[in-house]
Scaffold this motif. Structure first.
Motif, mmCIF file in Angstrom:
data_model
loop_
_atom_site.group_PDB
_atom_site.id
_atom_site.type_symbol
_atom_site.label_atom_id
_atom_site.label_comp_id
_atom_site.label_asym_id
_atom_site.label_seq_id
_atom_site.Cartn_x
_atom_site.Cartn_y
_atom_site.Cartn_z
ATOM 1 N N CYS A 1 -10.731 0.541 -7.500
ATOM 2 C CA CYS A 1 -11.630 1.041 -6.454
ATOM 3 C C CYS A 1 -13.034 1.216 -7.003
ATOM 4 C CB CYS A 1 -11.162 2.415 -5.943
ATOM 5 S SG CYS A 1 -9.521 2.453 -5.197
ATOM 6 N N VAL B 1 -4.370 0.269 -7.982
ATOM 7 C CA VAL B 1 -5.398 -0.134 -7.025
ATOM 8 C C VAL B 1 -6.770 0.115 -7.643
ATOM 9 C CG1 VAL B 1 -6.380 0.247 -4.736
ATOM 10 C CG2 VAL B 1 -3.902 0.386 -5.060
ATOM 11 N N TYR C 1 -3.195 4.576 -10.146
ATOM 12 C CA TYR C 1 -1.977 3.824 -10.423
ATOM 13 C C TYR C 1 -0.754 4.731 -10.478
ATOM 14 C CZ TYR C 1 -2.404 5.400 -15.319
ATOM 15 O OH TYR C 1 -2.491 6.168 -16.455
ATOM 16 N N GLN D 1 -4.650 -6.957 -10.597
ATOM 17 C CA GLN D 1 -4.190 -5.777 -9.866
ATOM 18 C C GLN D 1 -4.056 -6.060 -8.379
ATOM 19 O OE1 GLN D 1 -6.010 -1.871 -11.353
ATOM 20 N NE2 GLN D 1 -7.414 -3.414 -12.169
ATOM 21 N N LEU D 2 -5.043 -6.741 -7.814
ATOM 22 C CA LEU D 2 -5.024 -7.015 -6.386
ATOM 23 C C LEU D 2 -3.881 -7.931 -5.987
ATOM 24 C CD1 LEU D 2 -8.860 -7.491 -5.851
ATOM 25 C CD2 LEU D 2 -7.484 -5.493 -5.210
ATOM 26 N N SER E 1 0.815 -1.214 0.000
ATOM 27 C CA SER E 1 0.000 0.000 0.000
ATOM 28 C C SER E 1 0.850 1.265 0.000
ATOM 29 C CB SER E 1 -0.944 -0.004 1.199
ATOM 30 O OG SER E 1 -0.218 -0.047 2.403
ATOM 31 N N GLY F 1 0.842 -3.349 -5.612
ATOM 32 C CA GLY F 1 0.159 -2.143 -5.138
ATOM 33 C C GLY F 1 0.358 -0.930 -6.001
ATOM 34 N N PRO G 1 -11.254 0.470 -2.053
ATOM 35 C CA PRO G 1 -10.535 -0.593 -2.767
ATOM 36 C C PRO G 1 -11.430 -1.795 -3.001
ATOM 37 C CG PRO G 1 -9.097 0.397 -1.137
ATOM 38 C CD PRO G 1 -10.471 0.987 -0.910
ATOM 39 N N GLU H 1 -9.354 3.284 -11.258
ATOM 40 C CA GLU H 1 -8.041 2.679 -11.068
ATOM 41 C C GLU H 1 -7.061 3.810 -10.810
ATOM 42 O OE1 GLU H 1 -8.880 -1.233 -13.872
ATOM 43 O OE2 GLU H 1 -7.453 0.290 -14.576
#
Length: 229
Positions: free
Chosen positions: A112, A110, A127, A102-103, A40, A107, A63, A125
């Motif tokens: 969302c 992310v 990034y 992505q997950l 994160s 990190g 997220p 997203e």
């Protein structure tokens, strides 16, 4: 960039030259710190950014949780207006694969769901543009942060809401990420509605960039320079 223009796997595996990576080492939340403190850190703990206040309500970036959000995001991806640019139409497994990649990464991107007064209504997203394949096609700076967005339901489009949300999210990014001086986006040049929304949100178009799969308008929102105290 549009997730279908270069694969998410490509995004996650991008290796930058050592001299470029070295620029991050004294700046704070870089890839090296992420390895030490958790993924994160690459986006300064996005889950903790807090809300943004808009004239339409309180916006929160949540997220993605696969169990909670896959079906909803998949429904949005199958809207013809969305599918024309995201190219992720199909069964929920198509969306799940995109989100899971992505997950499962480090990190730097992310996914969302954006909620407005608690109601899910957009997909984002956030990034690290400097760690993304976008860096191969245009100049980037350390900690540049990119944005992809779609407004989920037709009823929420065409009334200026996108512009307000983009302005609010750019403000959130710049407030939460002190090392970030620019927020970037690269909508398809054919998507005039999206380009206009970014312009209305304080972005400026700095170039037209040929990316794999699309010709993009490079949109940049810079951190406002502070005057003397």
């Amino acid at each position: 960039m549009n997730p279908t223009d270069t694969s998410t796997e490509d995004t996650l595996d991008l290796q930058l030259p050592e001299e470029f990576v070295a620029l991050f080492r004294g700046a704070g939340n870089d890839a090296g710190r992420a390895a030490e403190h958790g993924p994160s850190d690459l986006l300064d703990r996005l889950a903790d950014w807090g809300p943004g206040v808009t004239t339409a309500g309180v916006l929160r970036l949540m997220p993605v949780d696969l169990a909670r959000d896959t079906a909803l995001v998949a429904r949005w991806m199958n809207d013809p207006v969305v599918a024309a640019y995201w190219e992720l139409a199909g069964p929920p497994s198509v969306t799940e694969e995109h989100l899971r990649a992505q997950l499962a990464g480090d990190g730097r991107s992310v996914p969302c769901v954006g909620t407005l007064d608690g109601a899910p209504m957009s997909y984002w997203e956030i990034y690290r543009a400097d760690l993304d394949p976008l860096a191969r096609y245009c100049p980037v700076r350390p900690h540049d942060t990119g944005v992809h967005v779609l407004i989920g339901d037709e009823a929420d489009r065409g009334r200026g809401l996108g512009t307000e949300l983009l302005r609010t999210v750019a403000d959130l990014i710049l407030a939460a990420r002190p090392a970030c001086t620019r927020v970037l986006a690269e909508p398809d040049v054919r998507n005039e509605t999206s380009v206009a929304a970014f312009l209305g949100a304080g972005f400026r178009q700095t170039a037209v960039v040929d990316l794999p799969g699309k010709r993009a308008a490079l949109m940049v929102r810079e951190r406002a320079a502070r005057g003397p105290s």
